[in-house]
Design a protein around this motif. Structure first.
Motif, mmCIF file in Angstrom:
data_model
loop_
_atom_site.group_PDB
_atom_site.id
_atom_site.type_symbol
_atom_site.label_atom_id
_atom_site.label_comp_id
_atom_site.label_asym_id
_atom_site.label_seq_id
_atom_site.Cartn_x
_atom_site.Cartn_y
_atom_site.Cartn_z
ATOM 1 N N LYS A 1 1.895 53.633 -3.478
ATOM 2 C CA LYS A 1 1.247 54.408 -2.664
ATOM 3 C C LYS A 1 0.682 55.483 -3.422
ATOM 4 O O LYS A 1 -0.045 55.834 -3.197
ATOM 5 N N ARG B 1 1.882 57.660 -5.795
ATOM 6 C CA ARG B 1 2.616 59.215 -4.866
ATOM 7 C C ARG B 1 3.551 59.069 -6.248
ATOM 8 O O ARG B 1 3.307 58.878 -7.168
ATOM 9 N N SER C 1 7.165 57.604 3.831
ATOM 10 C CA SER C 1 6.152 57.318 5.055
ATOM 11 C C SER C 1 5.411 55.951 4.166
ATOM 12 O O SER C 1 5.184 56.350 2.631
ATOM 13 N N ASN D 1 1.661 54.487 3.249
ATOM 14 C CA ASN D 1 0.722 54.996 3.252
ATOM 15 C C ASN D 1 0.116 55.206 1.536
ATOM 16 O O ASN D 1 1.225 55.319 1.102
ATOM 17 N N SER E 1 0.479 59.254 7.768
ATOM 18 C CA SER E 1 1.428 58.355 7.854
ATOM 19 C C SER E 1 0.819 57.492 8.707
ATOM 20 O O SER E 1 0.153 57.359 9.566
ATOM 21 N N HIS F 1 -2.043 66.920 2.435
ATOM 22 C CA HIS F 1 -1.226 65.021 3.395
ATOM 23 C C HIS F 1 -1.548 64.671 4.381
ATOM 24 O O HIS F 1 -2.028 65.873 5.111
HETATM 25 MG MG MG Z 1 4.561 61.051 3.780
#
Ligand code: MG
Ligand code: AMP
Length: 352
Positions: free
Chosen positions: A60, A62, A147, A149, A155, A240
């Motif tokens: 991700k 992330r 999620s 994405n 998302s 986000h």
């Molecule tokens: Mg998310």
């Protein structure tokens, strides 16, 4: 990284038990599988393996201090994931599980710190989507699933959205059709003195208070976090749900909002920019000179919630430079819709 990503379609998990078994085995053994849930698509990995969580963050892009939600197939699994299960958790689980409600509890030692972004708490949810539940059961382990994405993007509410972001980075994508709800789960933190709503979702604050009495609300839900403070759900501090173009919300009385957006569109046009407008279907015909994206009827909050992320992705595909959006809302879903729109716009609001 896997050589390629297998895409399979499953609408009836009972009819496709062997495919579900195979996907479950990939998860159990440390692989990554994206799957449909009733909220949005999730990117699953074995929640008990630090290496799986590490792979989720990598796929991700992330930040690894942003904890993952752990998905279970039966409420009993709470007892092995949480160090203690307060009565409130069982009450909320009884009322809203299976469904779009995530509970934060003190974590047990079974849950590695990599899954919880280093926190000593764990987020747990029991989804209602039949494919998600069958998959978690088949895996035989709790499934960490943010999620599906790329970090920062809207998302995903369809398998195609997941393909756009994660193809080639994960082992498998299960296409189970469009997500019904389209917004992420309601998150309630039960580790403090009072229950606190950290992220609004399809289950409204009102529905929660009817079951457990009042809840506190994280102030960052509708406002930029004050300097030096961070939202309690670490994920809410990052930019986000954002489209590629700069986005502005216009809020106020309906006719004034339309007028202001018309003005903003024409100003953008004269700067040589390509403007987009996100609006309710009632206003679709009002904005000449802009690419117009309707999120659904102003009277239908479920449709707005369902389509919002998808529309944000459509604006990316249209290659627009700047987006003006009517501030939309609803009744039950007002907080959830406004929260996602504010975050997509980086809290830039023009009041008229
Ligand atoms: Mg998310
Ligand atoms: P996503 O799964 O992409 O919808 O993101 C999960 C959200 O849950 C993020 O906003 C996280 O910060 C939040 N979350 C997960 N675990 C915790 C936790 N232990 N405490 C607070 N927030 C959490």
């Amino acid at each position: 990284m896997p050589e390629t990503t297998e895409i399979i379609r499953i609408s009836d998990p009972a009819a496709e038990a062997s495919e579900i078994e195979r996907a479950g085995q990939i998860l159990r053994e440390g692989g990554l599988v994206a799957f449909p849930t009733e909220t949005v698509y999730g990117l699953g990995g074995n929640a008990l393996l630090p290496e799986s969580s590490r792979r989720i963050y990598a796929a991700k892009g992330r930040p690894s201090d942003n904890p993952l939600i752990v998905h279970i197939a039966e409420t009993e699994e709470l007892f092995s994931l949480a160090a203690e299960v307060p009565q409130l958790a069982l009450t909320l689980a009884g009322a809203f599980w299976p469904g779009p409600m995530t509970l934060i509890l003190k974590k047990s030692r079974a849950v590695p710190g990599q899954t919880t972004g280093g926190l000593d708490t764990v987020a747990v949810r029991l989804p209602s989507h039949p494919v998600a539940r069958a998959l978690i059961k088949a895996a035989g382990v709790p499934i960490a699933a943010p999620s599906a994405n790329s970090s920062g993007r809207p998302s995903p509410t369809t398998a195609e959205h997941v393909v756009e972001d994660l193809f080639g980075k994960i082992d498998m994508i299960i296409d189970g059709g469009e997500s019904d709800i389209g917004l992420e789960s309601t998150i309630i933190d039960l580790t403090g003195e009072k229950p606190e709503l950290l992220r609004p979702g399809f289950i409204s604050e009102q529905a929660v208070t009817e079951v457990i009495g009042s809840v506190e609300k994280d102030p960052s839900i509708l406002a930029v976090p004050a300097e030096g403070t961070a939202p309690r759900a670490p994920g809410m501090k990052y930019r986000h749900y954002a489209p590629a173009a700069d986005m502005y919300l216009v809020s106020g009385e309906k006719e004034k909002v339309r007028e202001k957006i018309r003005l903003l569109v024409s100003e953008a046009g004269s700067r040589g920019e390509k403007p987009a407008v996100i609006c309710a279907s009632q206003d679709e015909g009002c904005f000449e000179g802009a690419a117009v994206f309707s999120v659904g009827s102003a009277e239908d909050e479920r449709e707005i919630a369902h389509r919002l992320f998808s529309v944000l992705r459509e604006t990316d595909k249209a290659g627009v430079d700047i987006i003006f959006a009517e501030m939309l809302g609803g009744e039950q879903l007002d907080l959830a819709i406004k929260n996602r729109m504010l975050k997509a716009a980086g809290y830039k609001v023009i009041e008229v």
